[in-house]
Design a protein around this motif. Structure first.
Motif, PDB file in Angstrom:
ATOM      1  N   PRO A  90      -5.353 -15.531  -8.461  1.00 23.51           N
ATOM      2  CA  PRO A  90      -4.318 -14.727  -9.124  1.00 23.51           C
ATOM      3  C   PRO A  90      -4.856 -13.416  -9.685  1.00 23.51           C
ATOM      4  N   GLU A  91      -6.134 -13.416 -10.091  1.00 25.97           N
ATOM      5  CA  GLU A  91      -6.685 -12.183 -10.686  1.00 25.97           C
ATOM      6  C   GLU A  91      -6.755 -11.065  -9.646  1.00 25.97           C
ATOM      7  N   LYS A  92      -6.720 -11.404  -8.368  1.00 26.07           N
ATOM      8  CA  LYS A  92      -6.665 -10.406  -7.279  1.00 26.07           C
ATOM      9  C   LYS A  92      -5.349 -10.538  -6.533  1.00 26.07           C
ATOM     10  N   ARG A  93      -4.346 -11.051  -7.218  1.00 23.60           N
ATOM     11  CA  ARG A  93      -2.986 -11.197  -6.695  1.00 23.60           C
ATOM     12  C   ARG A  93      -2.981 -11.955  -5.350  1.00 23.60           C
ATOM     13  N   ASN A  94      -3.890 -12.948  -5.287  1.00 22.99           N
ATOM     14  CA  ASN A  94      -3.965 -13.830  -4.110  1.00 22.99           C
ATOM     15  C   ASN A  94      -4.160 -13.058  -2.804  1.00 22.99           C
TER      16      ASN A  94
ATOM     17  N   ALA B 205      -0.839 -10.414  -2.414  1.00 20.97           N
ATOM     18  CA  ALA B 205      -0.923  -8.969  -2.164  1.00 20.97           C
ATOM     19  C   ALA B 205      -1.443  -8.669  -0.768  1.00 20.97           C
ATOM     20  N   GLY B 206      -1.505  -9.685   0.092  1.00 17.91           N
ATOM     21  CA  GLY B 206      -1.876  -9.447   1.492  1.00 17.91           C
ATOM     22  C   GLY B 206      -3.375  -9.388   1.690  1.00 17.91           C
ATOM     23  N   LEU B 207      -3.737  -8.709   2.743  1.00 19.25           N
ATOM     24  CA  LEU B 207      -5.145  -8.595   3.119  1.00 19.25           C
ATOM     25  C   LEU B 207      -5.969  -8.037   1.964  1.00 19.25           C
ATOM     26  N   ASP B 208      -7.173  -8.588   1.804  1.00 21.43           N
ATOM     27  CA  ASP B 208      -8.082  -8.059   0.792  1.00 21.43           C
ATOM     28  C   ASP B 208      -8.488  -6.637   1.191  1.00 21.43           C
TER      29      ASP B 208
ATOM     30  N   GLY C  44       7.249 -12.924  -7.119  1.00 21.99           N
ATOM     31  CA  GLY C  44       6.594 -11.613  -7.139  1.00 21.99           C
ATOM     32  C   GLY C  44       6.391 -11.038  -5.750  1.00 21.99           C
ATOM     33  N   HIS C  45       5.266 -10.338  -5.587  1.00 17.64           N
ATOM     34  CA  HIS C  45       5.047  -9.612  -4.335  1.00 17.64           C
ATOM     35  C   HIS C  45       4.522 -10.516  -3.220  1.00 17.64           C
ATOM     36  N   ALA C  46       5.048 -10.310  -2.021  1.00 13.73           N
ATOM     37  CA  ALA C  46       4.487 -10.901  -0.799  1.00 13.73           C
ATOM     38  C   ALA C  46       4.347  -9.725   0.164  1.00 13.73           C
TER      39      ALA C  46
ATOM     40  N   GLY D  33       2.320  -7.580   3.300  1.00 16.02           N
ATOM     41  CA  GLY D  33       1.471  -7.675   4.491  1.00 16.02           C
ATOM     42  C   GLY D  33       1.231  -9.127   4.886  1.00 16.02           C
ATOM     43  N   ALA D  34      -0.051  -9.531   4.845  1.00 20.77           N
ATOM     44  CA  ALA D  34      -0.387 -10.916   5.206  1.00 20.77           C
ATOM     45  C   ALA D  34       0.360 -11.911   4.324  1.00 20.77           C
ATOM     46  N   GLY D  35       0.737 -11.514   3.120  1.00 23.92           N
ATOM     47  CA  GLY D  35       1.509 -12.391   2.232  1.00 23.92           C
ATOM     48  C   GLY D  35       2.916 -12.599   2.771  1.00 23.92           C
TER      49      GLY D  35
ATOM     50  N   LYS E 100       3.498  -4.013   4.939  1.00 20.61           N
ATOM     51  CA  LYS E 100       2.783  -2.774   4.615  1.00 20.61           C
ATOM     52  C   LYS E 100       1.895  -2.271   5.746  1.00 20.61           C
ATOM     53  N   GLU E 101       1.605  -3.117   6.736  1.00 22.32           N
ATOM     54  CA  GLU E 101       0.576  -2.792   7.726  1.00 22.32           C
ATOM     55  C   GLU E 101       0.744  -1.422   8.361  1.00 22.32           C
ATOM     56  N   PRO E 102       1.958  -1.057   8.872  1.00 25.91           N
ATOM     57  CA  PRO E 102       2.072   0.249   9.522  1.00 25.91           C
ATOM     58  C   PRO E 102       1.721   1.409   8.589  1.00 25.91           C
TER      59      PRO E 102
ATOM     60  N   GLY F 278      -1.872   2.011   8.861  1.00 23.22           N
ATOM     61  CA  GLY F 278      -2.386   2.316  10.195  1.00 23.22           C
ATOM     62  C   GLY F 278      -2.568   1.084  11.063  1.00 23.22           C
ATOM     63  N   LEU F 279      -2.117  -0.075  10.596  1.00 23.07           N
ATOM     64  CA  LEU F 279      -2.310  -1.334  11.333  1.00 23.07           C
ATOM     65  C   LEU F 279      -0.984  -1.876  11.816  1.00 23.07           C
ATOM     66  N   VAL F 280      -1.044  -2.971  12.579  1.00 24.31           N
ATOM     67  CA  VAL F 280       0.175  -3.701  12.933  1.00 24.31           C
ATOM     68  C   VAL F 280       0.119  -5.069  12.258  1.00 24.31           C
ATOM     69  N   PRO F 281       1.282  -5.686  12.031  1.00 19.66           N
ATOM     70  CA  PRO F 281       1.260  -7.073  11.542  1.00 19.66           C
ATOM     71  C   PRO F 281       0.764  -7.971  12.675  1.00 19.66           C
ATOM     72  N   ASP F 282      -0.359  -8.684  12.457  1.00 22.75           N
ATOM     73  CA  ASP F 282      -0.919  -9.490  13.563  1.00 22.75           C
ATOM     74  C   ASP F 282      -1.193 -10.918  13.126  1.00 22.75           C
ATOM     75  N   LEU F 283      -0.522 -11.351  12.074  1.00 17.35           N
ATOM     76  CA  LEU F 283      -0.725 -12.736  11.625  1.00 17.35           C
ATOM     77  C   LEU F 283       0.541 -13.550  11.879  1.00 17.35           C
ATOM     78  N   THR F 284       1.118 -13.336  13.037  1.00 18.13           N
ATOM     79  CA  THR F 284       2.231 -14.108  13.613  1.00 18.13           C
ATOM     80  C   THR F 284       3.591 -13.804  12.974  1.00 18.13           C
TER      81      THR F 284
HETATM   82  N1  CAA Z   1      -6.933  -6.729  -2.077  1.00 20.41           N
HETATM   83  C1  CAA Z   1      -7.863  -6.808  -3.035  1.00 20.41           C
HETATM   84  N2  CAA Z   1      -7.598  -6.734  -4.347  1.00 20.41           N
HETATM   85  C2  CAA Z   1      -6.310  -6.603  -4.705  1.00 20.41           C
HETATM   86  C3  CAA Z   1      -5.273  -6.525  -3.764  1.00 20.41           C
HETATM   87  C4  CAA Z   1      -5.627  -6.609  -2.387  1.00 20.41           C
HETATM   88  N3  CAA Z   1      -4.708  -6.566  -1.414  1.00 20.41           N
HETATM   89  N4  CAA Z   1      -4.105  -6.367  -4.420  1.00 20.41           N
HETATM   90  C5  CAA Z   1      -4.397  -6.368  -5.728  1.00 20.41           C
HETATM   91  N5  CAA Z   1      -5.734  -6.485  -5.904  1.00 20.41           N
HETATM   92  C6  CAA Z   1      -6.468  -6.525  -7.168  1.00 20.41           C
HETATM   93  C7  CAA Z   1      -6.451  -5.169  -7.868  1.00 20.41           C
HETATM   94  O1  CAA Z   1      -7.468  -4.339  -7.340  1.00 20.41           O
HETATM   95  C8  CAA Z   1      -6.701  -5.588  -9.290  1.00 20.41           C
HETATM   96  O2  CAA Z   1      -8.066  -5.888  -9.439  1.00 20.41           O
HETATM   97  P1  CAA Z   1      -8.876  -5.425 -10.786  1.00 20.41           P
HETATM   98  O3  CAA Z   1      -8.173  -6.157 -11.898  1.00 20.41           O
HETATM   99  O4  CAA Z   1     -10.259  -5.883 -10.522  1.00 20.41           O
HETATM  100  O5  CAA Z   1      -8.692  -3.958 -10.859  1.00 20.41           O
HETATM  101  C9  CAA Z   1      -5.931  -6.906  -9.390  1.00 20.41           C
HETATM  102  O6  CAA Z   1      -5.798  -7.383  -8.067  1.00 20.41           O
HETATM  103  C10 CAA Z   1      -4.545  -6.757  -9.990  1.00 20.41           C
HETATM  104  O7  CAA Z   1      -3.865  -5.753  -9.244  1.00 20.41           O
HETATM  105  P2  CAA Z   1      -2.759  -4.812  -9.901  1.00 20.41           P
HETATM  106  O8  CAA Z   1      -3.220  -4.372 -11.255  1.00 20.41           O
HETATM  107  O9  CAA Z   1      -2.431  -3.752  -8.893  1.00 20.41           O
HETATM  108  O10 CAA Z   1      -1.574  -5.882 -10.085  1.00 20.41           O
HETATM  109  P3  CAA Z   1      -0.013  -5.589 -10.209  1.00 20.41           P
HETATM  110  O11 CAA Z   1       0.586  -6.905 -10.555  1.00 20.41           O
HETATM  111  O12 CAA Z   1       0.242  -4.408 -11.089  1.00 20.41           O
HETATM  112  O13 CAA Z   1       0.458  -5.158  -8.732  1.00 20.41           O
HETATM  113  C11 CAA Z   1       0.605  -5.431  -6.334  1.00 20.41           C
HETATM  114  C12 CAA Z   1       0.493  -6.128  -7.720  1.00 20.41           C
HETATM  115  C13 CAA Z   1       1.955  -4.732  -6.236  1.00 20.41           C
HETATM  116  C14 CAA Z   1       0.520  -6.559  -5.313  1.00 20.41           C
HETATM  117  C15 CAA Z   1      -0.509  -4.388  -6.170  1.00 20.41           C
HETATM  118  O14 CAA Z   1      -1.738  -4.970  -6.564  1.00 20.41           O
HETATM  119  C16 CAA Z   1      -0.677  -3.877  -4.763  1.00 20.41           C
HETATM  120  O15 CAA Z   1       0.111  -3.070  -4.296  1.00 20.41           O
HETATM  121  N6  CAA Z   1      -1.732  -4.340  -4.038  1.00 20.41           N
HETATM  122  C17 CAA Z   1      -2.079  -3.869  -2.715  1.00 20.41           C
HETATM  123  C18 CAA Z   1      -1.147  -4.412  -1.643  1.00 20.41           C
HETATM  124  C19 CAA Z   1      -1.581  -4.015  -0.240  1.00 20.41           C
HETATM  125  O16 CAA Z   1      -1.559  -2.859   0.141  1.00 20.41           O
HETATM  126  N7  CAA Z   1      -2.011  -5.031   0.555  1.00 20.41           N
HETATM  127  C20 CAA Z   1      -2.406  -4.859   1.931  1.00 20.41           C
HETATM  128  C21 CAA Z   1      -1.244  -5.342   2.806  1.00 20.41           C
HETATM  129  S1  CAA Z   1      -1.532  -5.020   4.487  1.00 20.41           S
HETATM  130  C22 CAA Z   1      -2.120  -6.453   5.159  1.00 20.41           C
HETATM  131  O17 CAA Z   1      -1.996  -7.517   4.575  1.00 20.41           O
HETATM  132  C23 CAA Z   1      -2.826  -6.239   6.481  1.00 20.41           C
HETATM  133  C24 CAA Z   1      -2.801  -7.313   7.491  1.00 20.41           C
HETATM  134  O18 CAA Z   1      -2.202  -8.370   7.356  1.00 20.41           O
HETATM  135  C25 CAA Z   1      -3.488  -7.077   8.775  1.00 20.41           C
END
Ligand code: CAA
Length: 267
Positions: free
Chosen positions: A33-37, A72-75, A128-130, A132-134, A155-157, A160-166
């Protein structure tokens, strides 16, 4: 009684997942949860491991997320030069062979595909948020219950990416091609009530009601004959690709199997 982890501690280590089996119910919890899963390749191999080792008695699989966001999807460390420790980065993935990349993504996709197996029903409980990968993990499940503050985003596009996790097929199946395009190609957020209207959710509840709403659905799913449920799921899944006549034939075939199981005299 909860049979926690079910022998998978080593396979789940570092995956960010918690896994519990309680009789006919398995619960998978995204547990960072500290990295929004945020999810990594370790998350996806652990999901695949769970699918391969799911105890036979399990009928319902609940996928949920600890904390304020489902995922929050992909790390995002994958975009940095250092990447995710032990898992590399997108730059290192791009430098491997095409074959190696295909194998890696195939393995990751296995973590999602099993959630549609006919012998189980999978339920995503999304608060809450789901993103990309979420979003794709929620789409990999058969059914979705959302809290009123849930938001889906492909969010993938935008990255610059495509959704590729089915996720692309279930999205198109659920909302149709034009709406799927609009959602993906703008990378906009879809709120819970719109998701319900579009067929991306079966139910929207207030955040405090999510656990009881999931429990109610799980109980209802378990109240139906197990084998009839699997056979009916096979029928419903096949319906989209069949003509009416083919589907009617499949119904006859499945019903014969049911009658044999329920009423045929023992040999
Ligand atoms: N990867 C790694 N760390 C992430 C993360 C992610 N995707 N999303 C959030 N975190 C971390 C933040 O860096 C932060 O860490 P610190 O406390 O160490 O700074 C912590 O989680 C909390 O984040 P926020 O303060 O941003 O939390 P929030 O509740 O205010 O917002 C959120 C939540 C809207 C999900 C926002 O964190 C966010 O937009 N995250 C990024 C989402 C994103 O762009 N994901 C990629 C999707 S694309 C994909 O998934 C590709 C694929 O399948 C191929």
């Amino acid at each position: 009684m909860t049979d926690a982890v079910h022998g998978g501690s080593a396979e789940l280590a570092g995956s960010g997942l918690r896994y519990e089996v309680d009789g006919e119910i398995a619960t998978i919890t995204l547990n960072r949860p500290e990295k929004r899963n945020a999810q990594t390749f370790a998350t996806w191999s652990a999901l695949a491991w769970i699918g391969k080792n799911l105890p036979e008695q399990v009928r319902v699989v609940v996928v949920n997320g600890e904390g304020p966001s489902f995922s929050a999807g992909l790390d995002l460390r994958m975009f940095t030069p250092d990447g995710v420790p032990g898992q590399g980065s997108f730059a290192s993935a791009a430098a491997t062979s095409r074959t190696a990349f295909m194998e890696r993504v195939t393995a990751a996709q296995e973590g999602f595909l099993w959630l549609r197996r006919p012998d189980i029903v999978s339920v995503a409980a999304v608060r809450g948020h789901a993103i990309g990968a979420g979003f794709q993990l929620a789409l990999a499940c058969d059914l979705r219950i959302l809290t009123s503050d849930a938001r889906f985003c492909m969010k993938e596009p935008a990255l610059g990416l495509v959704p590729d996790l089915t996720g692309t097929k279930p999205l198109v199946d659920l909302v149709g091609l034009s709406r799927a395009m609009e959602i993906c190609l703008t990378a906009r957020s879809v709120g819970a009530h719109e998701a319900l209207r579009l067929g991306l959710a079966e139910l929207v509840v207030e955040p405090g009601q999510l656990p009881s709403a999931v429990d109610d659905l799980v109980k209802a799913l378990l109240s139906v004959n197990r084998d009839a449920a699997s056979a009916t799921k096979r029928l419903l899944v096949a319906a989209g690709g069949n003509t009416l006549e083919e589907q009617a034939a499949l119904e006859r075939h499945e019903q014969w199997g049911r009658l044999q199981a329920l009423f045929a005299p023992p040999n």
